[in-house]
Design a protein around this motif. Sequence first.
Motif, mmCIF file in Angstrom:
data_model
loop_
_atom_site.group_PDB
_atom_site.id
_atom_site.type_symbol
_atom_site.label_atom_id
_atom_site.label_comp_id
_atom_site.label_asym_id
_atom_site.label_seq_id
_atom_site.Cartn_x
_atom_site.Cartn_y
_atom_site.Cartn_z
ATOM 1 N N GLN A 1 0.835 -1.211 0.000
ATOM 2 C CA GLN A 1 0.000 0.000 0.000
ATOM 3 C C GLN A 1 0.864 1.254 0.000
ATOM 4 O OE1 GLN A 1 -2.893 -0.073 3.200
ATOM 5 N NE2 GLN A 1 -4.472 -0.557 1.713
ATOM 6 N N ALA A 2 1.919 1.238 0.818
ATOM 7 C CA ALA A 2 2.791 2.410 0.921
ATOM 8 C C ALA A 2 3.486 2.685 -0.413
ATOM 9 C CB ALA A 2 3.821 2.198 2.028
ATOM 10 N N THR A 3 3.897 1.600 -1.097
ATOM 11 C CA THR A 3 4.572 1.770 -2.392
ATOM 12 C C THR A 3 3.620 2.384 -3.413
ATOM 13 O OG1 THR A 3 5.899 -0.161 -1.911
ATOM 14 C CG2 THR A 3 5.876 0.564 -4.187
ATOM 15 N N MET A 4 2.405 1.845 -3.449
ATOM 16 C CA MET A 4 1.418 2.370 -4.400
ATOM 17 C C MET A 4 1.214 3.874 -4.196
ATOM 18 S SD MET A 4 0.274 0.198 -6.536
ATOM 19 C CE MET A 4 -1.212 0.939 -7.133
ATOM 20 N N PHE A 5 1.096 4.269 -2.934
ATOM 21 C CA PHE A 5 0.811 5.674 -2.643
ATOM 22 C C PHE A 5 2.054 6.543 -2.851
ATOM 23 C CE2 PHE A 5 -0.915 9.201 -0.076
ATOM 24 C CZ PHE A 5 -2.166 9.259 -0.661
ATOM 25 N N SER A 6 3.227 5.969 -2.548
ATOM 26 C CA SER A 6 4.460 6.748 -2.702
ATOM 27 C C SER A 6 4.712 7.107 -4.165
ATOM 28 C CB SER A 6 5.655 5.951 -2.179
ATOM 29 O OG SER A 6 5.439 5.592 -0.859
ATOM 30 N N LEU A 7 4.320 6.192 -5.054
ATOM 31 C CA LEU A 7 4.526 6.454 -6.486
ATOM 32 C C LEU A 7 3.808 7.731 -6.920
ATOM 33 C CD1 LEU A 7 4.197 2.865 -7.975
ATOM 34 C CD2 LEU A 7 6.260 4.232 -7.810
ATOM 35 N N LEU A 8 2.723 8.013 -6.195
ATOM 36 C CA LEU A 8 1.936 9.221 -6.510
ATOM 37 C C LEU A 8 2.795 10.485 -6.437
ATOM 38 C CD1 LEU A 8 -1.081 9.684 -7.136
ATOM 39 C CD2 LEU A 8 -1.412 10.222 -4.731
ATOM 40 N N ALA A 9 3.708 10.520 -5.469
ATOM 41 C CA ALA A 9 4.559 11.716 -5.301
ATOM 42 C C ALA A 9 5.367 11.975 -6.569
ATOM 43 C CB ALA A 9 5.490 11.520 -4.113
ATOM 44 N N PHE A 10 5.879 10.885 -7.174
ATOM 45 C CA PHE A 10 6.681 11.036 -8.395
ATOM 46 C C PHE A 10 5.813 11.502 -9.557
ATOM 47 C CE2 PHE A 10 9.048 8.113 -5.730
ATOM 48 C CZ PHE A 10 10.324 8.642 -5.817
ATOM 49 N N PHE A 11 4.616 10.936 -9.665
ATOM 50 C CA PHE A 11 3.733 11.341 -10.759
ATOM 51 C C PHE A 11 3.272 12.787 -10.585
ATOM 52 C CE2 PHE A 11 2.963 6.627 -11.034
ATOM 53 C CZ PHE A 11 3.671 6.491 -12.208
ATOM 54 N N ILE A 12 2.989 13.162 -9.323
ATOM 55 C CA ILE A 12 2.554 14.550 -9.065
ATOM 56 C C ILE A 12 3.672 15.515 -9.457
ATOM 57 C CG2 ILE A 12 2.077 16.222 -7.210
ATOM 58 C CD1 ILE A 12 0.368 14.073 -5.877
ATOM 59 N N ALA A 13 4.906 15.161 -9.091
ATOM 60 C CA ALA A 13 6.037 16.037 -9.409
ATOM 61 C C ALA A 13 6.154 16.241 -10.919
ATOM 62 C CB ALA A 13 7.328 15.420 -8.864
ATOM 63 N N SER A 14 6.068 15.143 -11.659
ATOM 64 C CA SER A 14 6.188 15.223 -13.114
ATOM 65 C C SER A 14 4.993 15.969 -13.719
ATOM 66 C CB SER A 14 6.273 13.797 -13.674
ATOM 67 O OG SER A 14 6.323 13.844 -15.057
ATOM 68 N N ALA A 15 3.781 15.663 -13.214
ATOM 69 C CA ALA A 15 2.577 16.299 -13.763
ATOM 70 C C ALA A 15 2.555 17.797 -13.450
ATOM 71 C CB ALA A 15 1.334 15.633 -13.193
ATOM 72 N N ALA A 16 2.979 18.164 -12.230
ATOM 73 C CA ALA A 16 2.975 19.585 -11.845
ATOM 74 C C ALA A 16 3.948 20.368 -12.725
ATOM 75 C CB ALA A 16 3.363 19.731 -10.378
ATOM 76 N N TYR A 17 5.107 19.769 -12.993
ATOM 77 C CA TYR A 17 6.106 20.430 -13.844
ATOM 78 C C TYR A 17 5.537 20.691 -15.240
ATOM 79 C CZ TYR A 17 9.900 20.409 -17.254
ATOM 80 O OH TYR A 17 10.694 20.688 -18.319
ATOM 81 N N ARG A 18 4.767 19.731 -15.769
ATOM 82 C CA ARG A 18 4.243 19.882 -17.130
ATOM 83 C C ARG A 18 2.984 20.746 -17.180
ATOM 84 N NH1 ARG A 18 7.616 16.613 -19.488
ATOM 85 N NH2 ARG A 18 8.362 15.036 -18.047
ATOM 86 N N ALA A 19 2.141 20.642 -16.130
ATOM 87 C CA ALA A 19 0.825 21.315 -16.202
ATOM 88 C C ALA A 19 0.843 22.754 -15.702
ATOM 89 C CB ALA A 19 -0.192 20.507 -15.407
ATOM 90 N N PHE A 20 1.705 23.052 -14.730
ATOM 91 C CA PHE A 20 1.706 24.401 -14.136
ATOM 92 C C PHE A 20 2.426 25.399 -15.040
ATOM 93 C CE2 PHE A 20 0.729 23.196 -9.525
ATOM 94 C CZ PHE A 20 -0.493 23.850 -9.570
ATOM 95 N N ARG A 21 1.777 25.798 -16.124
ATOM 96 C CA ARG A 21 2.350 26.807 -17.024
ATOM 97 C C ARG A 21 1.456 28.042 -16.951
ATOM 98 N NH1 ARG A 21 5.939 23.469 -20.313
ATOM 99 N NH2 ARG A 21 7.033 22.641 -18.520
ATOM 100 N N ALA A 22 2.098 29.204 -16.886
ATOM 101 C CA ALA A 22 1.330 30.456 -16.753
ATOM 102 C C ALA A 22 0.777 30.877 -18.122
ATOM 103 C CB ALA A 22 2.223 31.538 -16.160
ATOM 104 N N ARG A 23 -0.155 30.065 -18.621
ATOM 105 C CA ARG A 23 -0.692 30.307 -19.967
ATOM 106 C C ARG A 23 -1.704 31.449 -19.991
ATOM 107 N NH1 ARG A 23 -0.216 24.570 -20.030
ATOM 108 N NH2 ARG A 23 1.259 23.935 -21.632
#
Lengths: 274, 210
Positions: free
Chosen positions: B115-137
């Motif tokens: 369970q901890a591994t499944m949830f921890s992976l979220l941190a990596f995906f959030i980091a990558s997604a935030a980098y790509r999505a947070f653009r001041a468009r």
Amino acid sequence: MKFFEKIANIDSRIIYLLLFIVVLIPVMFKMVLPVRVSEPVQAAYDSIEKLPEGSVILFSVDYDASSAPEIQPMLLATLRHAFSRKHKVVLLGQWALGLPFGEIGLNEIAPQFAARYGVDYVNLGYRPGYRAQMVGMGREIRDFFATDYKGTPVDEIPLMKGIHNYNDIDLLVGLEAGQAGDEWIQFAGARYGINIIVGATGVIAPDMFHYLQAKQIKGLVGGLQGAAEYETLVKHAGTGIAGMVAQSYAHLLLLGFILIGNVGYFVIRRRKQA
Amino acid sequence: MKKEIPLAITFITGLIIIVTFFIPHQPLGTMQQRLLLWYSIVLGFTMLLGMDSLLRSNIQKIVRKAPGWPFALVLIIGFLGTLIAGIYTWATSESLLSLGSSFMYVYTYFIIPLQATMFSLLAFFIASAAYRAFRARSLEATLLLITAAIVMLGRVPVGVEIWDKLPVMQDWIMEVPQMAAKRGIFIGIALGTVAMSLRVILGLERTYLS
């Protein structure tokens, strides 16, 4: 141009690797940063602090392993606080997969304060029922928890002899990773007037602010930061304080990446417009 | 009759629950407590239904050699392994939660890490997604970006080190604009829940019958 295109499209694997390093280093070197205590956490702490000695506190373990890194430190810190003030602890849970965390927490903290099972604390375990259980316990706890987690009849447990419903409980500590916190507030708090403090994950905590503002809960411990603040108040550093350094640098790294990504995005856009 | 009887049961039960919620005195109080207990018992049995459904669908997957069937096999083995550990602990220890028991071994060394591994992976995906999505468009995206940055820094100790006003700003964002939006959403949800509940009780919403 190529440089800005590169920084606008950094490979995910580089982000993953840097995040891993940034989280690992503070944990490995046990780095510590000073923690500022916020008002909601102070209010939660005061709610336990102000109770007269021997008060009964109901702990509800409503989380599992996925959110345990955030909430388990809250359980340990609040248990530590409760036992240090010589309060009585009644523990139960709405998440079957999370209840072992309650038992692990009790086994870790209770011996440190020479608390005796059945006299100073009890673990009632898990029963299906959820909202029905929350409402029904307002009338009689025994209707839902006839025995504790070991199968001992509740009437044979000295601590439980005078505890029948919410009138006999001074405070509810809800440790929440999902919807159960709202349900405790709506069904036990609103209907029976029991005082509640909530410890919630960072994702759930913003949903609790309106209850806090409306004074429907007495305090709020939100996310790992909240856990670290509570550990600061009970003067016992645990994984909350340790984890905050890793989280701090992870947030900084993330903001750095967002900034770099935006620089790349703006330069490319300006050059395309020119 | 197949429809009328369930509708009548729903209507009568719903009505009793509403009335007893607001008038908890005798004899309604006892009736309410009995209904709540029945609800708990029914909820317990739904877990058995869930297990039956889970096992049935995964066994069918294995028998048909459907895509990803080895995962179904792992699930069945995990399920049976946990069940055996649980029954063994039940028979030999005073409780399933006894620390050091075989069930707690499975819980501590399989369930928690998984369970901890499944949830921890979220941190990596959030980091990558935030980098790509947070653009001041746009203006709205820029405001969201600035707000997120303040909240992210204000929530961690390093934020205080950078600027001691960041946590104060973060508190204000959480308590005022965040709450203003959330209140509207929550009031909407509450009204929707009331409307849907009334539709179910009055028999206007019948999808649960199928």
